[in-house]
Enzyme design. Structure first.
Site, PDB file in Angstrom:
ATOM      1  N   THR A 126       0.802  -1.063  -0.031  1.00  0.00           N
ATOM      2  CA  THR A 126       0.035   0.108   0.139  1.00  0.00           C
ATOM      3  C   THR A 126       0.927   1.099  -0.090  1.00  0.00           C
ATOM      4  O   THR A 126       0.597   2.378  -0.719  1.00  0.00           O
ATOM      5  CB  THR A 126      -0.773  -0.013   1.293  1.00  0.00           C
ATOM      6  OG1 THR A 126      -1.620  -0.969   1.267  1.00  0.00           O
ATOM      7  CG2 THR A 126      -1.845   1.092   1.077  1.00  0.00           C
ATOM      8  N   CYS A 161      -1.715 -18.393  21.555  1.00  0.00           N
ATOM      9  CA  CYS A 161      -1.792 -17.354  22.128  1.00  0.00           C
ATOM     10  C   CYS A 161      -0.757 -16.273  21.567  1.00  0.00           C
ATOM     11  O   CYS A 161       0.354 -16.747  21.649  1.00  0.00           O
ATOM     12  CB  CYS A 161      -1.892 -17.266  23.582  1.00  0.00           C
ATOM     13  SG  CYS A 161      -2.781 -18.325  24.331  1.00  0.00           S
TER      14      CYS A 161
HETATM   15  N1  ASP Z   1      -2.482  -5.693   0.920  1.00  0.00           N
HETATM   16  C1  ASP Z   1      -1.282  -4.867   1.230  1.00  0.00           C
HETATM   17  C2  ASP Z   1      -0.031  -5.609   1.211  1.00  0.00           C
HETATM   18  O1  ASP Z   1       0.351  -6.230   2.132  1.00  0.00           O
HETATM   19  C3  ASP Z   1      -1.835  -4.221   2.445  1.00  0.00           C
HETATM   20  C4  ASP Z   1      -0.502  -2.971   2.950  1.00  0.00           C
HETATM   21  O2  ASP Z   1       0.388  -2.898   2.176  1.00  0.00           O
HETATM   22  O3  ASP Z   1      -0.602  -2.678   4.114  1.00  0.00           O
HETATM   23  O4  ASP Z   1       0.540  -5.403   0.058  1.00  0.00           O
END
Ligand code: ASP
Length: 357
Positions: free
Chosen positions: A28, A292
């Site tokens: 992201t 856990c």
């Molecule tokens: N789906 C994305 C990934 O892991 C989520 C992220 O980057 O936060 O590439």
């Protein structure tokens, strides 16, 4: 896989404070909205446009990007090997590394790298973001800026964090102790069984006693041999014999990380004990980790785990699932003797588990 490279001298004409490599794998952090309002990885050549913050350092930066940046759900051991090789080839010429990676499987990649990079004496800091860089409220900028600062931080000419770590939302975690615990808020990672390595406020406070030491004269040795003949078996009340049998009879299976209850307990029902026992006799290694997130496996503490100890299940102490499975893949890929693999599974190699039982 093709790689793109870019050099940015943010110090010129001054002497740079450090030379840092950024390895951009995707996730992201590096995404922007396209015309149809879908999130897509940005064009690598426009990295400075999207992350102008990179210009504000006193660093020599080399940015290397995967040809096709990937969502981390698509990351696999081939990508781990590529990251390890990039680090190996650039180790002498760089003071530290920042790996931009999706958060979903970051704890797996970072754990795997902690095992693959033996004798590491420089920082390898993984980071990413919960919101894309194109979003005004994105956490990508802070996470990247502080990761760069940590990767270049030195004291008495030595790196302060000579290990693989994850920096996220103001905290630095040991990579093989961290877990993704949150998908909506910014505090995506946690390390329940080990203190944070640093906290970033106005200054970055390092928890130096808890950071792996710099070892003078240590040489980086990279193992890229990863064995994927492993699986995870998560126990639950009511689990059927057919399911357990079908998992354990997977052709070629060499190792199982078994996620048990509480302090490493499992049902004492004879069919389960028998299935596990037969698998162990057939040479399959079974590594017991707890469901856990906090605490540890103590085989033998309860009657429901004593039998596991007796049949030869290896206790995973306080290791995370992510570190357990990647450690098993690394050891099975690197070491021939099953006896030795079993011994090393129960010992801390890179600070991934407590050394007390
Ligand atoms: N789906 C994305 C990934 O892991 C989520 C992220 O980057 O936060 O590439």
């Amino acid at each position: 896989m093709k790689l793109h490279e870019l050099r940015i001298d943010t110090a010129s004409p001054e002497q740079p404070q450090a030379s840092i490599m950024i390895i951009y794998t995707g996730g992201t952090a590096g995404m922007v909205l396209d015309k149809s309002k879908a999130l897509v990885p940005f064009d690598f050549n426009l990295i400075l446009e999207h992350m102008p913050v990179l210009k504000s350092f006193n660093l020599l930066l080399k940015v290397v990007s995967f040809d096709t940046p990937v969502d981390s759900s698509n990351i696999n051991p081939e990508h781990w090997k590529l990251i390890a090789e990039i680090i190996l080839h650039n180790y002498q010429t760089h003071d530290g590394f920042v790996v931009l990676h999706g958060t979903d499987t970051m704890a797996y990649t970072a754990s795997a790298l902690s095992f693959m990079l033996e004798g590491l004496n420089k920082p390898v800091i993984f980071t990413g973001a919960q919101l894309p860089v194109s979003s005004p409220r994105s956490d990508a900028h802070e996470n990247l800026v502080t990761s760069l600062e940590i990767a270049s931080a030195q004291k008495d000419g030595r790196p302060i964090v000579p290990e693989v770590a994850i920096y996220f939302d103001y905290y630095l975690f040991r990579a093989n102790r961290a877990k993704k615990v949150e998908s909506q808020h910014f505090d995506a990672f946690n390390s329940e069984n080990y203190p944070t390595l640093a906290e970033a406020g106005i200054a970055i406070e390092y928890n130096t006693d808890r950071i792996l030491p710099f070892v003078p004269g240590d040489h980086l040795k990279v193992s890229t041999s990863i064995d994927t003949a492993v699986t995870i078996l998560k126990l639950f009340p009511g689990m059927s014999k057919t399911t357990v049998e079908s998992v354990l009879s997977t052709p070629g299976l060499k190792g199982v990380v078994m996620e048990t209850f509480g302090a490493g307990n499992a049902p004492t029902t004879p069919w389960l004990v028998d299935c596990l026992s037969r698998a162990i006799d057939a040479g399959i290694i079974i590594f017991n980790v707890s469901q856990c997130p906090g605490g540890k496996v103590s085989q033998g503490r309860y009657e429901t785990s004593k039998i596991l100890d007796m049949i030869g299940v290896i206790g995973g102490n306080d290791i995370t699932l992510e570190a357990a499975i990647t450690k098993m893949m690394y050891l099975l890929g690197t070491i021939k003797s099953k006896k030795e693999v079993k011994k090393l599974l129960s010992l801390p190699l890179r600070g991934e588990m407590d050394d007390r039982k």
